[in-house]
Motif scaffolding. Structure first.
Motif, PDB file in Angstrom:
ATOM      1  N   ALA A  10       0.835  -1.212   0.000  1.00  0.00           N
ATOM      2  CA  ALA A  10       0.000   0.000   0.000  1.00  0.00           C
ATOM      3  C   ALA A  10       0.863   1.252   0.000  1.00  0.00           C
ATOM      4  N   THR A  11       1.901   1.278   0.823  1.00  0.00           N
ATOM      5  CA  THR A  11       2.758   2.469   0.870  1.00  0.00           C
ATOM      6  C   THR A  11       3.549   2.626  -0.429  1.00  0.00           C
ATOM      7  N   TYR A  41      -3.624  -8.336  -6.300  1.00  0.00           N
ATOM      8  CA  TYR A  41      -3.521  -8.002  -4.875  1.00  0.00           C
ATOM      9  C   TYR A  41      -3.603  -6.491  -4.698  1.00  0.00           C
ATOM     10  N   LEU A  42      -2.928  -5.777  -5.574  1.00  0.00           N
ATOM     11  CA  LEU A  42      -2.917  -4.321  -5.526  1.00  0.00           C
ATOM     12  C   LEU A  42      -4.323  -3.761  -5.710  1.00  0.00           C
ATOM     13  N   GLU A  43      -5.093  -4.376  -6.584  1.00  0.00           N
ATOM     14  CA  GLU A  43      -6.463  -3.941  -6.829  1.00  0.00           C
ATOM     15  C   GLU A  43      -7.287  -3.945  -5.539  1.00  0.00           C
ATOM     16  N   GLN A  44      -7.159  -4.995  -4.749  1.00  0.00           N
ATOM     17  CA  GLN A  44      -7.898  -5.093  -3.490  1.00  0.00           C
ATOM     18  C   GLN A  44      -7.436  -4.018  -2.495  1.00  0.00           C
ATOM     19  N   LEU A  45      -6.130  -3.788  -2.422  1.00  0.00           N
ATOM     20  CA  LEU A  45      -5.603  -2.764  -1.511  1.00  0.00           C
ATOM     21  C   LEU A  45      -6.082  -1.370  -1.907  1.00  0.00           C
ATOM     22  N   LEU A  46      -6.060  -1.088  -3.201  1.00  0.00           N
ATOM     23  CA  LEU A  46      -6.477   0.233  -3.650  1.00  0.00           C
ATOM     24  C   LEU A  46      -7.968   0.466  -3.404  1.00  0.00           C
ATOM     25  N   LEU A  47      -8.768  -0.577  -3.530  1.00  0.00           N
ATOM     26  CA  LEU A  47     -10.198  -0.451  -3.198  1.00  0.00           C
ATOM     27  C   LEU A  47     -10.394  -0.124  -1.720  1.00  0.00           C
ATOM     28  N   THR A  48      -9.619  -0.780  -0.871  1.00  0.00           N
ATOM     29  CA  THR A  48      -9.681  -0.514   0.574  1.00  0.00           C
ATOM     30  C   THR A  48      -9.311   0.943   0.856  1.00  0.00           C
ATOM     31  N   LEU A  49      -8.252   1.415   0.216  1.00  0.00           N
ATOM     32  CA  LEU A  49      -7.810   2.797   0.413  1.00  0.00           C
ATOM     33  C   LEU A  49      -8.817   3.796  -0.169  1.00  0.00           C
ATOM     34  N   LYS A  50      -9.489   3.407  -1.223  1.00  0.00           N
ATOM     35  CA  LYS A  50     -10.526   4.268  -1.803  1.00  0.00           C
ATOM     36  C   LYS A  50     -11.705   4.386  -0.833  1.00  0.00           C
TER      37      LYS A  50
END
Length: 148
Positions: A10-11, A41-50
Motif C-alpha cells: 500500500a505504501t 492483490y494491488l487492486e484489493q488494496l487500492l479499493l480498501t484505500l478508496k
C-alpha cells in the motif's frame, strides 16, 4: 515492529501515485509494473484505500486511481492504519479497545512496548507522501551525481 505485506504494498503504491500526482488517474497495471507488485492483490488494496477516502478513481479509457488529497496531506500512519489496523507491537498497547491483561497495572514491559508504539507512530504520523517523494528525488539526484 514489522510492517505487513499489505502495508508495504500500500505504501509503495501510494508512493507511486504521489510521484505521479499531477498526471491524473494512473491505471493499476502501471503502478504494479513500476513497483513490481501483483496487480490482483494491488487492486484489493487500492479499493480498501478508496473506501477509506485516501484514494479516488476514474473509470474509462483514461481511468485509474489518484490521491484524494495532495501528497502533503497523506501520512504513512494513515495508510498503515487503513490496511493493517492500529500500530502496536503487542496487543496490550493497542490504540483500539482490546482484551484486558491481568498483568497490566504492574507490567514494566508494557511501558516499553507503549514507548515503541509511540516512537513508531511519531515517525509514520509525521512522514507524508510528499516527504517520501522528496527522499526519492534526493536519492535519484545523488545516484546520478555519482554516476558522472
Amino acid at each position: 515492529m514489522r510492517i505487513s505485506t499489505k502495508g508495504d504494498y500500500a505504501t509503495r503504491a501510494l508512493q507511486d501515485l504521489a510521484l505521479h500526482y499531477d498526471e491524473g488517474p494512473i491505471p493499476i497495471e502501471a503502478i504494479a509494473q513500476r513497483q513490481v507488485l501483483p496487480s490482483r492483490y494491488l487492486e484489493q488494496l487500492l479499493l480498501t484505500l478508496k473506501r477509506a477516502g485516501v484514494l479516488a478513481s476514474k473509470r474509462g479509457v483514461k481511468g485509474g486511481y489518484y490521491l484524494a488529497k495532495p501528497p502533503r496531506e497523506v501520512t504513512l500512519g494513515q495508510v498503515l492504519r487503513v490496511v493493517d489496523g492500529p500500530i502496536a507491537p503487542i496487543f496490550c498497547v493497542s490504540e483500539t479497545p482490546r482484551e484486558h491483561c491481568s498483568q497490566e497495572t504492574f507490567c514494566a514491559l508494557r511501558d516499553v512496548w507503549a514507548e515503541v508504539r509511540d516512537a513508531v507512530s511519531a515517525i509514520v504520523d509525521h512522514t507524508t507522501l510528499a516527504d517520501i517523494c522528496d527522499r526519492i528525488r534526493a536519492k535519484t539526484k545523488q545516484r546520478i551525481t555519482y554516476q558522472i
